[in-house]
Design an enzyme around this catalytic site. Structure first.
Site, PDB file in Angstrom:
ATOM      1  N   GLU A 207       0.893  -1.144  -0.063  1.00  0.00           N
ATOM      2  CA  GLU A 207      -0.002   0.120  -0.043  1.00  0.00           C
ATOM      3  C   GLU A 207       0.839   1.172   0.133  1.00  0.00           C
ATOM      4  O   GLU A 207       1.949   1.278   0.585  1.00  0.00           O
ATOM      5  CB  GLU A 207      -1.039  -0.087   1.269  1.00  0.00           C
ATOM      6  CG  GLU A 207      -2.257   0.461   1.127  1.00  0.00           C
ATOM      7  CD  GLU A 207      -3.011  -0.373   0.211  1.00  0.00           C
ATOM      8  OE1 GLU A 207      -3.247   0.016  -0.943  1.00  0.00           O
ATOM      9  OE2 GLU A 207      -3.346  -1.640   0.413  1.00  0.00           O
ATOM     10  N   HIS A 208       0.582   2.215  -0.708  1.00  0.00           N
ATOM     11  CA  HIS A 208       1.126   3.620  -0.963  1.00  0.00           C
ATOM     12  C   HIS A 208       2.659   3.050  -1.556  1.00  0.00           C
ATOM     13  O   HIS A 208       3.448   4.144  -1.298  1.00  0.00           O
ATOM     14  CB  HIS A 208       1.274   4.171   0.227  1.00  0.00           C
ATOM     15  CG  HIS A 208      -0.093   4.804   0.879  1.00  0.00           C
ATOM     16  ND1 HIS A 208      -0.685   5.928   0.592  1.00  0.00           N
ATOM     17  CD2 HIS A 208      -0.948   4.474   1.531  1.00  0.00           C
ATOM     18  CE1 HIS A 208      -1.732   6.332   1.043  1.00  0.00           C
ATOM     19  NE2 HIS A 208      -1.939   5.068   1.586  1.00  0.00           N
TER      20      HIS A 208
ATOM     21  N   GLY B 125     -12.795   1.477  -1.174  1.00  0.00           N
ATOM     22  CA  GLY B 125     -11.722   1.600  -1.370  1.00  0.00           C
ATOM     23  C   GLY B 125     -11.458   0.391  -2.362  1.00  0.00           C
ATOM     24  O   GLY B 125     -10.065  -0.186  -2.364  1.00  0.00           O
TER      25      GLY B 125
ATOM     26  N   SER C 168     -13.679   1.845  -7.857  1.00  0.00           N
ATOM     27  CA  SER C 168     -14.943   1.947  -8.533  1.00  0.00           C
ATOM     28  C   SER C 168     -14.453   2.880  -9.646  1.00  0.00           C
ATOM     29  O   SER C 168     -14.976   2.769 -10.918  1.00  0.00           O
ATOM     30  CB  SER C 168     -16.213   2.212  -7.939  1.00  0.00           C
ATOM     31  OG  SER C 168     -15.956   3.379  -7.205  1.00  0.00           O
ATOM     32  N   SER C 169     -13.811   4.016  -9.265  1.00  0.00           N
ATOM     33  CA  SER C 169     -13.459   5.072 -10.374  1.00  0.00           C
ATOM     34  C   SER C 169     -12.517   4.315 -11.509  1.00  0.00           C
ATOM     35  O   SER C 169     -12.765   4.600 -12.528  1.00  0.00           O
ATOM     36  CB  SER C 169     -13.037   6.112  -9.580  1.00  0.00           C
ATOM     37  OG  SER C 169     -11.761   5.775  -8.805  1.00  0.00           O
TER      38      SER C 169
ATOM     39  N   ASP D  71      -4.412   0.572  -9.571  1.00  0.00           N
ATOM     40  CA  ASP D  71      -6.112   0.371  -9.629  1.00  0.00           C
ATOM     41  C   ASP D  71      -6.383  -0.009 -11.233  1.00  0.00           C
ATOM     42  O   ASP D  71      -6.807  -0.969 -11.352  1.00  0.00           O
ATOM     43  CB  ASP D  71      -6.731   1.637  -9.012  1.00  0.00           C
ATOM     44  CG  ASP D  71      -6.472   1.882  -7.452  1.00  0.00           C
ATOM     45  OD1 ASP D  71      -5.916   0.969  -7.006  1.00  0.00           O
ATOM     46  OD2 ASP D  71      -6.779   3.053  -7.279  1.00  0.00           O
TER      47      ASP D  71
ATOM     48  N   TYR E 200      -3.316  12.132   1.530  1.00  0.00           N
ATOM     49  CA  TYR E 200      -2.595  11.315   0.302  1.00  0.00           C
ATOM     50  C   TYR E 200      -1.667  12.378  -0.147  1.00  0.00           C
ATOM     51  O   TYR E 200      -0.559  11.825  -0.266  1.00  0.00           O
ATOM     52  CB  TYR E 200      -3.910  10.863  -0.497  1.00  0.00           C
ATOM     53  CG  TYR E 200      -3.233  10.411  -1.672  1.00  0.00           C
ATOM     54  CD1 TYR E 200      -3.140   8.728  -1.607  1.00  0.00           C
ATOM     55  CD2 TYR E 200      -2.865  10.798  -2.803  1.00  0.00           C
ATOM     56  CE1 TYR E 200      -2.713   8.148  -2.754  1.00  0.00           C
ATOM     57  CE2 TYR E 200      -2.354  10.116  -3.940  1.00  0.00           C
ATOM     58  CZ  TYR E 200      -2.366   8.886  -3.814  1.00  0.00           C
ATOM     59  OH  TYR E 200      -1.917   8.143  -5.244  1.00  0.00           O
TER      60      TYR E 200
END
Length: 386
Positions: free
Chosen positions: A36-37, A125, A128-129, A173, A223
């Site tokens: 993550e990140h 999280g 969906s985008s 993503d 973020y």
């Protein structure tokens, strides 16, 4: 393959609104097993496409405008291909951003109609985008025979999010949504975009998401702040190691040697990223020998780093992860996504799924007065025509 009830609903709505027969696209959301990140630090990630998706119906309309309809929000949005710009917010930005990128690449997009909807829980999280961006990119590529490769669709989706949605996301993503493979996780090198598939044999285990249903307001600003802090760390280390370009090139020895020169907050951010990159590579090793106990330990270590060093967790996420440590049938748990809300990802013995959901729901409701939502997810194929 027979359409699902949801896919039938999208197709039916399209025909009612726009009469013509559309092409249909399934664009999945994603989980990230670990890493993550790390993506915007040119590191490694280990995502997978899941069986929750956006479904899009798309057809050419012979106009100079595009008509978009969200089934979930029951909203229509129209824009002219020769004159459109980002909106202050909203789902239309993800679709317009893709059209904008196609035009900037010198590709001709004609007027089209699109109806879409999904069963990806919003705000959990699960990207969906990105699914929406990749779904429309694949659909337009097919509809107008643009000749783009899958990796082109990934990059277009990411740039659409940067330019029209205003989120400086990494590439994970979109990559997972487009290139996912059923039963596998993807180890993606976010610098080169080289990737390898690793089987995730969940015969006796299940992956369960626990959705906190909270999204703390500082998520977006934090973020961008974390990105800035990572860049500050790289700039400091560059004085001593000119060859480094990102935290991907840094090891713990480099960091520890110069710890005294760091702002402590920046040091913690960098330390987390360096350690998380190592955990992703280790996770791939343990997957190759189906060592789920070790994988679970890496998930717990990842959460501890996200909470203590990167400081992107929150009390809801921390409570859910801590509670799982009391349950002998849970192998690992960690927050997933940008942080400050969203979901935890849990590796659980398959025959204890119902027990897990029941126990966590009681604890969460007692602590926060919120009914916990849980989702068992399966690893699925990436974005595809239906």
């Amino acid at each position: 393959m027979k359409k699902t009830i949801f896919e039938e609903k999208v197709a039916r709505t399209f025909k009612e609104k726009y009469i013509t027969t559309p092409i249909m696209v399934n664009a999945p959301g994603r989980i990230n097993l670990i890493g993550e990140h790390t993506d915007y630090n040119e590191g490694f990630v280990l995502p997978a496409a899941i069986d929750k998706a956006m479904v899009l119906a798309i057809a050419e309309n012979g106009l100079q405008e595009c008509r978009l309809y969200s089934l979930d929000f029951e909203e229509e949005f129209r824009f002219n291909l020769n004159d459109f710009a980002p909106q202050s917010s909203g789902w239309a930005n993800y679709l317009m951003g893709v059209v904008d990128q196609l035009q900037k690449n010198g590709l001709e997009v004609k007027g089209f109609d699109c109806v879409f909807g999904g069963n990806i829980p919003i705000g959990a999280g699960l990207s969906s985008s990105a699914a929406l961006e990749c779904g429309i990119a694949l659909g337009l590529n097919e509809l107008f025979e643009l000749g783009l490769k899958k990796v082109d669709l990934v990059k277009i989706g990411q740039l659409a999010e940067h330019t029209f949605a205003g989120v400086q996301c990494g590439i994970m993503d979109q990559f997972a949504s487009v290139l996912g493979k059923e039963g596998h996780v993807i180890r993606l090198d976010c610098r080169s975009l080289d990737y390898s598939l690793f089987p995730l044999k969940l015969d006796e285990h299940a992956l369960i998401l626990c959705d906190t249903q909270v999204k703390h307001s500082l998520a977006d600003s934090a973020y961008n702040q974390r990105r800035k802090e990572c860049e500050e760390g790289v700039e400091l280390l560059k004085k001593y190691f000119p060859a480094i370009n990102s935290l991907r090139d840094v090891d713990l020895d480099m960091l520890e040697t110069h710890e005294a020169e760091f702002d402590q907050k920046v040091y913690k951010r960098c330390k987390y990223v360096v350690m998380e990159n190592a955990r992703v590579l280790k996770a791939c090793e343990v997957l190759e020998r189906d060592d789920f106990n070790h994988l679970g330990q890496l998930m717990y270590a990842s959460h501890e780093g996200l909470s203590q060093l990167y400081e992107v967790s929150c009390q809801e996420l921390d409570l859910l992860v801590e509670e799982t440590k009391k349950l002998g049938y849970v192998l690992g748990s960690r927050m997933m996504g940008g942080g400050f809300g969203g979901c935890t990802l849990n590796l659980v013995e398959k025959d204890k799924v119902a027990k897990f959901e029941e126990e966590l729901k009681v604890v969460y409701e007692n602590a926060f007065g919120i009914t916990l939502k849980t989702y068992v997810v399966k690893i699925d194929e990436g974005t595809r025509l239906i």
